[in-house]
Design an enzyme around this catalytic site. Structure first.
Site, PDB file in Angstrom:
ATOM      1  N   PRO A  73     -37.296  13.054 -17.675  1.00  0.00           N
ATOM      2  CA  PRO A  73     -38.687  13.678 -18.181  1.00  0.00           C
ATOM      3  C   PRO A  73     -39.864  13.340 -17.116  1.00  0.00           C
ATOM      4  O   PRO A  73     -41.077  13.657 -17.621  1.00  0.00           O
ATOM      5  CB  PRO A  73     -38.636  12.433 -19.160  1.00  0.00           C
ATOM      6  CG  PRO A  73     -38.216  11.374 -19.176  1.00  0.00           C
ATOM      7  CD  PRO A  73     -37.080  12.035 -17.975  1.00  0.00           C
ATOM      8  N   ALA A  89     -73.185  -4.171  -0.869  1.00  0.00           N
ATOM      9  CA  ALA A  89     -72.640  -2.901  -1.611  1.00  0.00           C
ATOM     10  C   ALA A  89     -73.620  -1.604  -1.396  1.00  0.00           C
ATOM     11  O   ALA A  89     -72.356  -0.905  -2.039  1.00  0.00           O
ATOM     12  CB  ALA A  89     -73.879  -3.937  -2.865  1.00  0.00           C
ATOM     13  N   LYS A 113     -73.461   0.350   0.804  1.00  0.00           N
ATOM     14  CA  LYS A 113     -72.867   0.937   2.138  1.00  0.00           C
ATOM     15  C   LYS A 113     -71.110   0.994   1.578  1.00  0.00           C
ATOM     16  O   LYS A 113     -70.520   2.357   1.545  1.00  0.00           O
ATOM     17  CB  LYS A 113     -72.982   0.027   2.981  1.00  0.00           C
ATOM     18  CG  LYS A 113     -74.031   0.278   4.207  1.00  0.00           C
ATOM     19  CD  LYS A 113     -74.616   1.866   4.671  1.00  0.00           C
ATOM     20  CE  LYS A 113     -75.217   2.382   5.086  1.00  0.00           C
ATOM     21  NZ  LYS A 113     -75.676   3.979   5.389  1.00  0.00           N
ATOM     22  N   LYS A 138     -33.132  -1.804   3.983  1.00  0.00           N
ATOM     23  CA  LYS A 138     -33.693  -1.070   4.275  1.00  0.00           C
ATOM     24  C   LYS A 138     -35.383  -2.336   4.526  1.00  0.00           C
ATOM     25  O   LYS A 138     -36.004  -1.772   4.814  1.00  0.00           O
ATOM     26  CB  LYS A 138     -34.505   0.311   3.802  1.00  0.00           C
ATOM     27  CG  LYS A 138     -33.454   1.366   4.393  1.00  0.00           C
ATOM     28  CD  LYS A 138     -33.545   1.575   5.436  1.00  0.00           C
ATOM     29  CE  LYS A 138     -32.825   2.737   5.813  1.00  0.00           C
ATOM     30  NZ  LYS A 138     -32.367   3.646   6.999  1.00  0.00           N
ATOM     31  N   TYR A 194     -77.218  -4.422   0.821  1.00  0.00           N
ATOM     32  CA  TYR A 194     -77.332  -2.981   2.401  1.00  0.00           C
ATOM     33  C   TYR A 194     -75.726  -3.264   1.994  1.00  0.00           C
ATOM     34  O   TYR A 194     -75.164  -2.143   2.282  1.00  0.00           O
ATOM     35  CB  TYR A 194     -77.401  -3.370   3.492  1.00  0.00           C
ATOM     36  CG  TYR A 194     -76.658  -2.929   4.646  1.00  0.00           C
ATOM     37  CD1 TYR A 194     -77.419  -1.810   4.945  1.00  0.00           C
ATOM     38  CD2 TYR A 194     -76.054  -2.792   5.710  1.00  0.00           C
ATOM     39  CE1 TYR A 194     -77.185  -0.506   5.727  1.00  0.00           C
ATOM     40  CE2 TYR A 194     -75.859  -1.686   6.585  1.00  0.00           C
ATOM     41  CZ  TYR A 194     -76.497  -1.157   6.558  1.00  0.00           C
ATOM     42  OH  TYR A 194     -76.185  -0.186   8.189  1.00  0.00           O
TER      43      TYR A 194
END
Length: 737
Positions: free
Chosen positions: A514, A164, A166, A436, A162
């Site tokens: 590029p 796998a 889902k 940052k 189930y």
């Protein structure tokens, strides 16, 4: 305003009970025609009965709704969709809800246990969706729901088969969201927690009773409504709570060195850092996922050090090998000169989308025009020579990896209109460097002179990925900050398509990166194709403001600021939203096809427009429709004769607000060269339309079809009703909203 599904057709699989039944009832209660599919099997897939579907259909019809039953297996997907077409003529909404359970511990799971689960959940959803797909493409609308599960997201003992299936549905949904986007087909995934035949096997009875299906259905209806632009999302829902999930990834570490083998011991030694989520990233698509992996190549080749991911590696390498912000701040780059003729001004104007199709553009495209001018945003071109020429590499303390440099923000201010030819000189200073965390922001101030006279000022905000965490400040009073857009509907919206060759054309103005022309180089950066220059989108947005609010007069242009948020691909359409507040026009630029914000926090400052013109903007408490009529009026001035030939009619408009007549407009496209006047008509009107200000805007923006507005009573028509067919020409082609 309540959400209506009037005119829509919804198919719900596994709708004989539980969640599926609740979805079917909810869609029907809001006007949808519903196909109730249920095979009538037990929770393990055994048996078969039509009773469950029939009972739901009877309940819908008893309440005045429209529904038909379908008893086919989801493995017969074509039959399910054909039921919708036979009964209602179309398919708009598909909710893949059908499912069974065959729970076993992994060691006891048989081939049949595995195959049955996958046939119903994954293969069944695939087959029904595939059958609906082309119908949705042709009608340019579709909403699809895949039903995953917490077991698929997190795993659960005894449910390997189930789980796998889902999680497989999530992968299917994510890809359909990408492929369906340009056809207005949206696909989202839900992982519901609700009391049903399936959950009662794994939950206590009292919990099953409290987790009612009606607490999940509103999410499904919203995701399936035409107003909802969510696409590719994953949501958990239950008990009235809804949450959205996304992937998170650690910063990671590079564990190999140039010309040396990568070893498991190297992985072991960096394991804690590999698994540290402190500075996690949140990749949203495969391009963002691949970007870090691909850029490892340049990092390893550049310094060969074992370190963090491309971001952190650049930081550690930079701070340890010549990245010293203290030494760099205040340093001046070598001066640059830029010589140009009118040819460069014209080439730039073409590069940012100007066309001879618009007569107002000639002043920027024809050197012989009496008002020949240079577009204000051409001011970035002379200054960018400093950046493109590699001047940053000459600054002490700025030893950085240029493959990690991104253009973050741009500010341009003009002190006088730009000349159309000559030689300009630019002086560049490192104004500040900010920390940052995940990177460093370098603020570059560029003053450009015509002889001794200062012509314009640019501030480039350059983000160096991974060069953060050097202990610096996060903000600076020298930075020209972006500003949020007002929290109201925009005063004007312009949508304009870029061409497939837009980047190829724009690069001729001097940005030779590029990334914007070479597919191989773009792939190394994690992009599916070369992307448009951010400064090209910048030019488009500035043009739109100049046209709408400054009569295309470059002398009225003072300054522009934007933050580059998301990439644009050549051929996509740019949607510039504008809010006027005094002499400042706030702007936000979106990619129309995806809804992604490409330019954020933007604004344009103008000279001499501190007061809003009544022709352009309604005063406080005014009508949104005034904006549209004003824009139609501007268009009629330039194209009136052409419109008179095409339309040949006089239209009267009565706009209401709160049930009372609020404004009258007359659009005369029959006499002379046409006119648009506010007030009652002075002569004979061929047809008069009456509708509310709000509904008028819904029609203009394409959210409400005129025919649908008429039949629903929102639009009233007096006179020659056949002329209503001209509405689309007038509102959409010439209002540009």
């Amino acid at each position: 305003m309540s959400l209506s599904f009037e005119g829509r057709v919804a198919l719900v699989t596994g709708a004989g009970g539980g969640l599926g039944k609740e979805y079917a009832l909810a869609f029907a209660s809001r006007g949808a025609s519903v196909v109730v599919n249920d095979l009538g099997v037990d929770t393990k897939g055994g048996g078969r009965s039509s009773a469950a579907a029939d009972k739901v259909v009877e309940e819908i019809r008893a309440k005045g709704g429209k529904a038909v039953a379908n008893y086919d297996s989801v493995e017969d997907g074509e039959k399910l969709i054909q039921s919708a077409l036979d009964a209602f003529g179309r398919i708009d909404v598909l909710v893949n809800n059908a499912g069974i359970l065959r729970d076993r511990s992994f060691a006891r799971t048989s081939d049949l246990d595995w195959d049955l689960i996958h046939r119903v959940h994954l293969r069944g959803s695939f087959l029904v969706t595939r059958a609906a797909w082309n119908h949705m493409k042709k009608q340019n609308f579709g909403r699809i729901i895949m039903t995953a599960s917490a077991a698929g997201i997190y795993g659960n003992f005894g449910q390997a088969n189930y789980s796998a299936a889902k999680l497989g549905l999530l992968g299917l949904a994510n890809t359909l969201a990408i492929e369906g986007r340009k056809y207005n087909i949206h696909c989202n995934t839900i992982a519901p927690v609700a009391g049903s035949r399936l959950t009662e096997t794994v939950m206590p009875p009292d919990l099953v009773a409290s987790l009612k299906p009606e607490y999940v259905a509103p999410l499904v209806l919203w995701l399936c409504h035409e107003q909802c632009q969510e696409n590719g999302g994953l949501f958990e829902a239950g008990a009235g709570w809804i949450g959205k999930l996304r992937w998170e990834r650690t910063e990671g570490r590079i564990v190999r060195q140039r010309n040396k083998p990568m070893t498991p011991e190297g992985v072991r030694d960096q394991w804690d850092a590999i698994c540290d989520f402190e500075n996690a990233t949140k990749p949203a698509n495969i391009q963002e996922s691949l970007h870090s992996v691909v850029s490892v190549l340049s990092q390893v080749e550049s310094d060969g050090e074992v370190g963090a991911n491309p971001a952190a590696a650049a930081a550690s390498g930079a701070t340890g090998s010549g990245f010293n912000p203290t030494d760099a701040i205040g340093q001046k780059l070598p001066s640059t000169s830029f010589s140009f003729t009118s040819n460069q001004c014209i080439l730039y104007a073409l590069g940012v989308g100007m066309s001879t199709k618009d007569p107002d553009s000639l002043r920027f495209l024809y050197e012989g025009h009496q008002d020949f001018s240079c577009l204000p945003t051409f001011g970035v071109i002379p200054s960018q020579a400093t950046i493109m020429g590699g001047g940053l590499s000459s600054i002490p303390g700025l030893s950085i990896d240029f493959t990690q440099v991104l253009h973050g923000e741009q500010y341009l201010e003009l002190y006088k209109p730009l000349p159309t030819s000559g030689t300009l000189t630019s002086e560049t200073t490192v104004a500040d460097i900010l920390d940052k965390g995940s990177g460093a922001v370098i603020l570059l101030d560029v003053n450009t002179y015509n002889g001794d006279e200062l012509v314009c000022y640019n501030q480039f905000s350059v983000f160096v990925v991974g060069a953060g965490r050097f202990g610096g400040k996060r903000s600076s009073d020298k930075a020209k900050a972006p500003l949020p857009a007002p929290k109201r509907a925009p005063d004007a919206v312009v949508i304009e398509s870029t061409t497939r060759d837009q980047a190829a054309l724009y690069r001729l103005s001097g940005d030779w990166n590029p990334l914007h022309i070479d597919p191989g180089f773009a792939a190394m950066g994690g992009f599916r194709a070369p992307i448009l220059h951010g400064l090209c989108s910048f030019g488009f947005a500035a043009r739109h403001v100049l046209k709408r609010f400054a009569d295309n007069d470059p002398a009225k242009f003072k300054a522009i600021k934007v933050r580059f948020a998301k990439p644009v691909f050549p051929g996509q359409s740019l949607q510039t939203e504008m809010w006027k507040e005094g002499s400042r026009i706030h702007i936000q630029c979106k990619v129309k096809e995806t809804g992604d914000v490409a330019l954020a926090g933007g604004y344009v400052d103008l000279h001499g427009t501190s007061e809003a013109s009544p022709e352009i903007l309604p005063q406080g408490g005014g009508l949104q429709s005034d904006l549209v009529f004003a824009e139609i009026g501007r268009r009629v001035k330039g194209l009136g004769s052409e419109l008179v030939k095409k339309v040949n009619a006089v239209f009267g408009w009565e706009i209401t607000k709160d049930g009372e007549k609020a404004a009258e407009w007359t659009i005369d496209l029959k006499n002379g060269s046409g006119s648009v006047l506010r007030g009652p008509p002075g002569g004979k009107v061929d047809v008069t339309f009456t509708l509310s200000d709000e509904d008028f805007m819904e029609v203009v923006t394409g959210k409400l079809q005129p025919q649908k507005a008429f039949f629903s009573g929102k639009l009233k028509v007096r006179g020659n009703i056949m002329l209503s067919q001209k509405l689309e020409v007038i509102l959409k082609d010439y209002a540009k909203l």
